[in-house]
Design an enzyme around this catalytic site. Structure first.
Site, short mmCIF file in Angstrom:
data_model
loop_
_atom_site.label_atom_id
_atom_site.label_comp_id
_atom_site.label_asym_id
_atom_site.label_seq_id
_atom_site.Cartn_x
_atom_site.Cartn_y
_atom_site.Cartn_z
N HIS A 159 7.91 0.83 1.15
CA HIS A 159 7.67 0.19 -0.14
C HIS A 159 6.21 0.29 -0.57
O HIS A 159 5.92 0.42 -1.77
CB HIS A 159 8.09 -1.29 -0.05
CG HIS A 159 7.90 -2.04 -1.33
ND1 HIS A 159 8.60 -1.73 -2.48
CD2 HIS A 159 7.09 -3.09 -1.64
CE1 HIS A 159 8.24 -2.56 -3.44
NE2 HIS A 159 7.32 -3.38 -2.96
N SER A 191 6.63 -2.99 -7.68
CA SER A 191 7.18 -4.13 -6.97
C SER A 191 7.33 -5.31 -7.94
O SER A 191 7.99 -5.16 -8.98
CB SER A 191 6.29 -4.48 -5.78
OG SER A 191 6.92 -5.39 -4.92
N ASP A 215 11.75 3.53 0.99
CA ASP A 215 11.63 2.12 0.59
C ASP A 215 12.99 1.44 0.76
O ASP A 215 13.92 1.68 -0.01
CB ASP A 215 11.17 2.04 -0.86
CG ASP A 215 10.94 0.61 -1.35
OD1 ASP A 215 11.23 -0.34 -0.59
OD2 ASP A 215 10.47 0.44 -2.49
#
Length: 372
Positions: free
Chosen positions: A347, A148, A314
């Site tokens: 995610h 991320s 995601d």
């Protein structure tokens, strides 16, 4: 914020220039290490944390007591193993776990910086951590790795320091923040700033915390970390502690109760102003921008091997974003590999139990260590 023990930290020997044109005067960087640095320094791995993460990657968190946020990846017998690696993870500048941020005392006044803290970028975060490496006497790294926002930092590191890491692992990330992601962040920021206890950012001096606003910001963001399939499997439309609808606005559904819990527990460990600054840094991130909009130019001259990983569920940083990075790396002549993993968790998959991810990271690092 009260912590169970002092953060390990280092005050940088030099001032830190920032992209906004301002300078942080010898900022403090909080960090944790695991393992022993090899005599040649060749076993060092720098881990970058995500938006709500911190330096406690594999040791219990001093506020919550929970295991480190990446304990599934880092630890004895794990792919990133202190028996083989020297592991470093630092709290980003702008953070709230010991590194210089809006809750830190302003050197001119002694009061918390609050909104007088300069606006920072992902490149500034990386610049601070490279300064930490220099201060610790750590040269070329075995690898940099992150998911991320941590993946953004890993990519920025590779662009700014093309010869300083042998390998780069970027997971569930992107080379720029999309309009949709910026929009979600703006909802969160507005929720915080609309809370009367925010006090124009001076809530610490007022002895208040914008709990409601920060909790809503966390709730909105947390939805983006999950997948519809995952939410349906875990909660569906099941009711929370009741057999019938209340016909009111309490948490009728389990998913509502879950989000409220996520929001309120987040308030206990995170600073509202840090949330503003870090989300803004992510919004500003566009690795190609300073290269005429051509992402491949950002990676010219890099000697690192890259591994990009995405997850099929995601939707925050979809597979198309990772493919764009891989295409740019190939165009730049870099050695790049890519895999999309299946996971129902959205995610947040990079933080959860996905054995395929562990096997991939372990295999990639061992190949780099062996020089193959």
């Amino acid at each position: 914020m009260n912590v169970a023990r002092p953060h390990r930290s280092l005050r940088l020997p030099l001032d830190l220039p920032l992209d906004c044109g301002q300078t942080l005067a010898r900022p403090t960087i909080a960090f944790e290490t695991l393992g022993t640095l090899a005599p040649d320094g060749g076993n060092a791995i720098l881990i970058f944390h995500a938006l709500t993460g911190d330096q406690y990657v594999a040791v219990p968190h001093p506020l919550t007591g929970k295991p480190g946020w990446w304990h599934r990846m880092v630890g004895e017998g794990r792919p990133i193993d202190p028996a083989r690696h020297f592991i470093l993870c630092a709290n980003v500048i702008g953070g709230c776990m010991g590194s210089e941020g809006p809750a830190s005392p302003h050197p001119a006044t002694g009061r918390p910086f609050a909104l007088d803290f300069p606006v920072i970028t992902i490149a500034d975060m990386v610049r601070a951590q490279v300064a930490l490496l220099d201060a610790l006497g750590i040269g070329r790294l075995l690898a940099v790795i992150g998911g991320s926002m941590g993946g953004m930092q890993a990519l920025q590191f590779a662009a700014d320091h093309p010869d300083r890491a042998r390998a780069v692992i970027a997971i569930a990330t992107a080379a720029r923040h999309s309009a949709q992601n910026i929009a979600f962040h703006e909802v969160g920021r507005q929720a915080i700033m609309a809370d009367p206890d925010w006090r124009g950012g001076r809530f610490l001096e007022a002895g208040t915390v914008p709990r409601a606003g920060l909790a809503v910001a966390r709730m909105a963001a947390h939805i983006t970390y999950l997948s519809e399939a995952g939410l349906t499997a875990r909660f569906g439309r099941r009711l929370q502690d009741r057999s019938a609808l209340s016909f009111g606005f309490d948490a009728d559904f389990q998913v509502e109760s879950y989000l409220r819990h996520q929001g309120m527990s987040f308030v206990e460990r995170f600073d509202a102003n840090s949330y503003l600054y870090i989300t803004r840094a992510m919004d500003y991130f566009d690795l190609a921008e300073r290269h005429g909009g051509v992402l491949a130019k950002a990676f010219r001259g890099t000697s690192a091997r890259f591994a990009l990983v995405s997850f099929d569920s995601d939707w925050l940083y979809p597979t198309s974003e990772s493919k764009r990075i891989v295409q740019a790396l190939v165009a730049a002549g870099a050695h790049a590999s890519f895999v999309e993993l299946q996971s129902p968790h959205g995610h947040d998959s990079f933080l959860l139990d996905v054995p395929e991810l562990n096997r991939l990271v372990d295999g990639f690092l061992r190949a780099v260590e062996a020089g193959s």
